[in-house]
Structures are given as C-alpha cells and as structure tokens.
Write an enzyme that holds these catalytic residues in place. Structure first.
Site, PDB file in Angstrom:
ATOM      1  N   ASP A  69      20.341 -34.059  21.652  1.00 15.04           N
ATOM      2  CA  ASP A  69      19.057 -33.933  20.969  1.00 15.04           C
ATOM      3  C   ASP A  69      17.948 -34.430  21.895  1.00 15.04           C
ATOM      4  O   ASP A  69      18.210 -35.060  22.910  1.00 15.04           O
ATOM      5  CB  ASP A  69      19.048 -34.693  19.633  1.00 15.04           C
ATOM      6  CG  ASP A  69      19.632 -36.071  19.772  1.00 15.04           C
ATOM      7  OD1 ASP A  69      19.418 -36.718  20.819  1.00 15.04           O
ATOM      8  OD2 ASP A  69      20.327 -36.516  18.838  1.00 15.04           O
TER       9      ASP A  69
ATOM     10  N   ASP B 224      14.303 -36.439  22.250  1.00 18.35           N
ATOM     11  CA  ASP B 224      13.308 -37.348  21.684  1.00 18.35           C
ATOM     12  C   ASP B 224      12.083 -37.336  22.573  1.00 18.35           C
ATOM     13  O   ASP B 224      12.188 -37.262  23.799  1.00 18.35           O
ATOM     14  CB  ASP B 224      13.859 -38.779  21.615  1.00 18.35           C
ATOM     15  CG  ASP B 224      15.060 -38.875  20.683  1.00 18.35           C
ATOM     16  OD1 ASP B 224      15.124 -38.078  19.727  1.00 18.35           O
ATOM     17  OD2 ASP B 224      15.930 -39.723  20.925  1.00 18.35           O
TER      18      ASP B 224
ATOM     19  N   ASP C 201      16.834 -50.533  25.546  1.00 18.65           N
ATOM     20  CA  ASP C 201      17.974 -51.397  25.863  1.00 18.65           C
ATOM     21  C   ASP C 201      18.391 -51.363  27.344  1.00 18.65           C
ATOM     22  O   ASP C 201      18.302 -52.367  28.034  1.00 18.65           O
ATOM     23  CB  ASP C 201      19.167 -51.129  24.929  1.00 18.65           C
ATOM     24  CG  ASP C 201      19.453 -49.650  24.703  1.00 18.65           C
ATOM     25  OD1 ASP C 201      18.885 -48.800  25.427  1.00 18.65           O
ATOM     26  OD2 ASP C 201      20.275 -49.341  23.814  1.00 18.65           O
TER      27      ASP C 201
HETATM   28  P1  ATP Z   1      22.868 -40.743  22.419  1.00 24.23           P
HETATM   29  O1  ATP Z   1      23.101 -39.682  23.407  1.00 24.23           O
HETATM   30  O2  ATP Z   1      24.100 -41.441  22.021  1.00 24.23           O
HETATM   31  O3  ATP Z   1      21.989 -40.337  21.271  1.00 24.23           O
HETATM   32  P2  ATP Z   1      20.551 -42.270  23.144  1.00 24.23           P
HETATM   33  O4  ATP Z   1      20.246 -43.048  24.379  1.00 24.23           O
HETATM   34  O5  ATP Z   1      19.680 -41.118  22.809  1.00 24.23           O
HETATM   35  O6  ATP Z   1      22.069 -41.853  23.241  1.00 24.23           O
HETATM   36  P3  ATP Z   1      19.827 -43.285  20.572  1.00 24.23           P
HETATM   37  O7  ATP Z   1      20.574 -44.229  19.686  1.00 24.23           O
HETATM   38  O8  ATP Z   1      19.590 -41.906  20.113  1.00 24.23           O
HETATM   39  O9  ATP Z   1      20.587 -43.307  21.966  1.00 24.23           O
HETATM   40  O10 ATP Z   1      18.438 -43.983  20.883  1.00 24.23           O
HETATM   41  C1  ATP Z   1      17.389 -43.350  21.612  1.00 24.23           C
HETATM   42  C2  ATP Z   1      16.741 -44.330  22.539  1.00 24.23           C
HETATM   43  O11 ATP Z   1      16.149 -45.411  21.805  1.00 24.23           O
HETATM   44  C3  ATP Z   1      17.690 -44.998  23.530  1.00 24.23           C
HETATM   45  O12 ATP Z   1      17.849 -44.217  24.690  1.00 24.23           O
HETATM   46  C4  ATP Z   1      16.992 -46.310  23.811  1.00 24.23           C
HETATM   47  O13 ATP Z   1      15.973 -46.119  24.763  1.00 24.23           O
HETATM   48  C5  ATP Z   1      16.334 -46.634  22.479  1.00 24.23           C
HETATM   49  N1  ATP Z   1      17.171 -47.502  21.634  1.00 24.23           N
HETATM   50  C6  ATP Z   1      18.009 -47.104  20.650  1.00 24.23           C
HETATM   51  N2  ATP Z   1      18.612 -48.142  20.076  1.00 24.23           N
HETATM   52  C7  ATP Z   1      18.148 -49.235  20.684  1.00 24.23           C
HETATM   53  C8  ATP Z   1      18.366 -50.629  20.520  1.00 24.23           C
HETATM   54  N3  ATP Z   1      19.230 -51.086  19.611  1.00 24.23           N
HETATM   55  N4  ATP Z   1      17.689 -51.473  21.328  1.00 24.23           N
HETATM   56  C9  ATP Z   1      16.817 -50.997  22.240  1.00 24.23           C
HETATM   57  N5  ATP Z   1      16.571 -49.725  22.450  1.00 24.23           N
HETATM   58  C10 ATP Z   1      17.206 -48.831  21.684  1.00 24.23           C
HETATM   59 MG    MG Z   2      19.756 -39.905  21.009  1.00 18.77          MG
END
Ligand code: ATP
Ligand code: MG
Length: 464
Positions: A72, A74, A166
């Site tokens: 996805d 963002d 993070d």
């Molecule tokens: P995935 O491919 O698993 O969705 P993702 O990196 O997009 O990985 P998400 O949980 O969708 O993970 O979160 C989007 C973004 O928001 C992350 O890349 C990170 O920058 C931020 N983020 C999400 N959760 C946290 C957290 N608990 N603490 C700090 N930053 C976070």
């Molecule tokens: Mg994500």
C-alpha cells in the site's frame, strides 16, 4: 528517571528538528516515478499543484528501494487534514485524536497523513521552563510511568515527522515530481547494509511504544535484515513492557507478523528475542514439543508460500493451526481419561480457546471457523458410504482439507489419508464409487489394512 528520559527525548527531538535531510537523486536510489501506482502519484501531484508538499513515505519507499512491490502507499504532507479533504472529492477524515485522510481512487485507498511531531516536544518545552524538582506534571500528561507515549497528535515539520518514525528505513520520503529521496537518518545506507536501526535512543523509543520491539522482529524477519546491536540490546530487558499494551493492538501486530509472508522466520525471531511471551506465549509449549513443532512449521511454511504467491490466507485458519497442538494434547488426555473421542475433542477445543483469551486475545469472531475446522478433522477418517460426499459439501471442507494436509505433512495422520481425499475430490463419479468400495468392504484384504476400527461408513454400505 523521568528526567533522564526527557533529556534523551529532548536531545533527540532537538537534534531532529535541526537535522537536514540528505536529498538523493535517482541514480542513488533507483526509484522511478513510474513504479508508483497511479493513485499515489495522483495524490502527490494534486497536493503539489495546490502548493503543498506531498511525499510517498514509509513502507512503500522502503519496499521500492529494496526492489519489492509495496502493498500500500502512504503519503505525508504539510497540508492539514481539512485542507487535504477539500482537495479530493472522494476522501474522508478518519480518526478523532489524530486525524488522517483516506483518499479513494479507483478501488484503492491512499492514506494521507499530515506531518506530525512526537508530542513529547511539548513536554520538553514545559520542562525547560520548569524548576529542577522532578515534578513530573508535564511529562505525565504525555507518557506513562514506563515512558510510554500517550499523545502523538501534534503537527510538526517534515524533520519532526521523520524523527517520530521508528526505523531509519521507514523514515524515507520520496518526491515523485523530482524523483528524489529525502533521507534524514541514513535509511538508504541501512537498506543497502540490510540493517534495521532505530531512530534516536532505542531504549527511549521502545518505552514510548513497546510495540516497536515487535515491529523490529517483524521487519527483521520480513526483510531478512540484521538488527543493529544497539537497537537489539534493550529488548531483552524491556520485553515485559508489552504487558501494558492493549491486547487488541498486540493481536493486530501478531496478525501482521503471521501474514507477512515470513511467518516462520518471524516466529523464530520472536522467540530468539524473548518477545513471544508478550505476543504468542503459546510458542513455548508448541515449539518445545516435537510433534507440535512439526505441525506449526508445516503450517507456517504453507502460509508463507500462499502469501508469497498472492493466495489468500485466513486469520482463522492460521490461529486454528497455532492452537491445534494444544487441542490435540488436551483431546488425547481427555480420551485417555475415558472420554469418547467426539466429546473429548469438543471439550478440548473449548478449553484451549478459553485459555488463550487471557493471553493472545484472538477475537471471538474467529471461534466459529476455528471450531469447524477442528471438528471436521475426525470426519476425514470416514471414507465409506455417503459420508465423504456429505463432507465434501460442507462449507468449510476446503479449509478443513488444507488443515488435514498439514497434519499429514507433520506425520500426525498417515500421508495416504491426505492423498485419498485429494484424489476423491478430483475423481469423477465412477472413480469415486470405486474408491468408496475399495475403502469399504469390497476388497477385504486391502480393507483390513486401511480400515480403521469404528469406521462405520463401511458397514453402512456393505452390511455383512
Ligand atoms: P508494512 O509494509 O508492514 O505496512 P510499514 O513500514 O508501512 O510496513 P506501517 O505499520 O504501515 O508499516 O506504518 C507506516 C509507517 O508509519 C512506518 O513506515 C513508520 O514510519 C511509521 N510507524 C508505524 N508504526 C510506528 C510506531 N509504532 N512507531 C513509530 N513509527 C511508526
Ligand atoms: Mg504500511
């Protein structure tokens, strides 16, 4: 203690707001505009045309950088949620405390988030005015006694936004107009080194949000990254903080790990870090038991293969597999205690489901399907008469059959069992009839080998 945490955060936050991003051109990151999906691109363009910033951020940039396909997209922007909403006809504001905007585009939804700061910036400001006594009034408003962040609803600059993320690899911003990556914390380099590194002081960041420990394990497994030693170190002592996290959030995180396409590695990573106590406490019992381990390994491997080839995998099925070794154990114990097989199985199912509620909090909406999958297992043993046909028509047949194959693979039932059912499904009417005969009473010699005691179906069709 609180002061120490504040100082750490203060140090990090002020460092962050002073941090300049490195701006990397195409040849240094290799992400081309045409790799983005049309919707994400459109959202960024519309924001830019209205005079706002609009960057692709988070997992999508990371995955593109690593040569993968993002699941996805963002977008991060300096426009407020209200401003974003006004720009897109098909959009709506989600959330109360911290608002994000869902922009609908075709069948897709792009999540647009306004740059935000960590919330603790307020704490540090108040603290800077404050006296030297440890009066924790301001910080208590924003973090709990373990340092957990209670508020993150403050808009901030792009640098603030990067600093509250993070891991370095998750704080990359891609500008499609210029095909540039803005990298505040060396995330591109860490991607190349395949290194998972926390932004800021790892201990503070885990205390702010203990779920980051689970995210570390998940990303390490999913991306096959090493965890930077500084980032890993605090986990061993801080793992118990997961006990303070709402069970529903832990469950969501467990699901993400199990459906990441790398569940097998993820589960072993969790255990190696001592994190499973807070997430999947049942792993200890399962993995210390040879039969259980074989079954779970087969189940997770098959889930990973399904996900990697874009086939659906249902959470209920997955949790049915995770709990199965315990169900079997209880089932056998109850049977040994004199219960009949069927009631013993049903009692075991209820006991195991009740016991996990306090730990993993699998939502009740999955109970029905898990129970059906389990309850159908003994019915695969009945291969004579009308019973196999009835089983075939059961709405859960497919899931239960997949489950049976895992049991066969783990050596819990004879492999020949699974094969019989595979053949039976594919066979035409005539062949099916033949199979039933073979299984029932027509060929006594084979039957003696195959038939299990109590296989009533056989007797039904061919009464002696
Ligand atoms: P995935 O491919 O698993 O969705 P993702 O990196 O997009 O990985 P998400 O949980 O969708 O993970 O979160 C989007 C973004 O928001 C992350 O890349 C990170 O920058 C931020 N983020 C999400 N959760 C946290 C957290 N608990 N603490 C700090 N930053 C976070
Ligand atoms: Mg994500």
């Amino acid at each position: 203690m609180i002061r120490r945490i504040i100082n750490k955060v203060f140090g990090r936050a002020s460092r962050a707001s002073r941090t300049e991003a490195k701006i990397l051109p195409l040849k240094m990151h290799g992400i081309r505009r045409d790799q983005l999906d049309d919707c994400a691109l459109k959202v960024c363009e519309t924001l830019a045309q209205a005079g706002f910033k609009g960057y692709l951020v988070g997992g999508a940039v990371r995955d593109l950088l690593l040569g993968g396909t993002p699941k996805d997209f963002d977008v991060a922007t300096d426009a407020t949620p209200e401003e974003v909403r006004r720009l897109f006809r098909r959009s709506r504001i989600i959330g109360r405390r911290f608002q994000i905007v869902h922009v609908m585009c075709g069948r897709e939804t792009i999540e647009v988030t306004t740059f935000r700061a960590n919330g603790q910036k307020e704490a540090e400001d108040e603290d800077a005015h404050g006296d030297d006594s440890p009066a924790p009034a301001a910080p208590r408003r924003l973090t709990d006694e373990h340092g957990r962040l209670l508020s993150d609803n403050v808009f901030g600059s792009m640098a603030d936004d990067a600093a509250r993320r993070d891991f370095t690899i998750n704080a990359l911003y891609y500008d499609p107009a210029r095909e540039e990556v803005h990298d505040y914390f060396g995330g591109v380099g860490d991607c190349k080194k395949r290194m998972l590194r926390m932004i800021g002081d790892p201990e503070t960041r885990y205390r702010e949000d203990p779920v980051r420990m689970l995210r570390a394990a998940r990303f390490a497994a999913k991306l096959d990254f090493h965890i930077d030693p500084e980032t890993r170190k605090p986990v061993a002592t801080l793992a118990p903080l997961l006990a303070n996290i709402p069970r529903a959030r832990i469950f969501d995180e467990a699901l993400k790990l199990l459906l990441s396409g790398h569940a097998l590695r993820g589960v072993h990573q969790l255990r190696a870090e001592g994190l499973h106590h807070g997430m999947l406490p049942l792993l200890d019992t399962i993995l210390d038991d040879t039969a259980g381990e074989r079954f779970i390994t087969a189940a997770l491997k098959s889930t990973d293969a399904r996900i990697q080839s874009d086939r659906p995998s249902s959470p209920a099925f997955l949790f049915a597999t995770l709990l199965w070794p315990q169900v079997v154990k209880r089932w056998k114990a109850l049977e040994a205690g004199g219960e009949k097989p069927q009631p013993a199985l049903f009692a075991a199912m209820d006991e195991v489901l009740d016991a996990q509620r306090g730990q993993l909090a699998i939502p009740r909406r999955y109970d029905g399907m898990m129970k059906e999958i389990w309850a159908l297992q003994p019915r695969f043993e009945q291969r004579g008469g009308q019973r196999p046909f009835r089983l075939l028509e059961h709405p859960r047949f497919r899931a239960a059959y997949d489950f049976l194959l895992l049991r066969a693979e783990a050596g819990e039932v004879p492999g020949e069992f699974g094969e019989w059912w595979t053949r039976f499904q594919e066979a035409g009417e005539e062949e099916r009839a033949g199979m039933l005969l073979a299984d029932a009473a027509a060929k006594p010699r084979r039957r003696r080998k195959r038939r299990k005691p109590g296989e009533e179906g056989a007797r039904e069709t061919h009464p002696a």
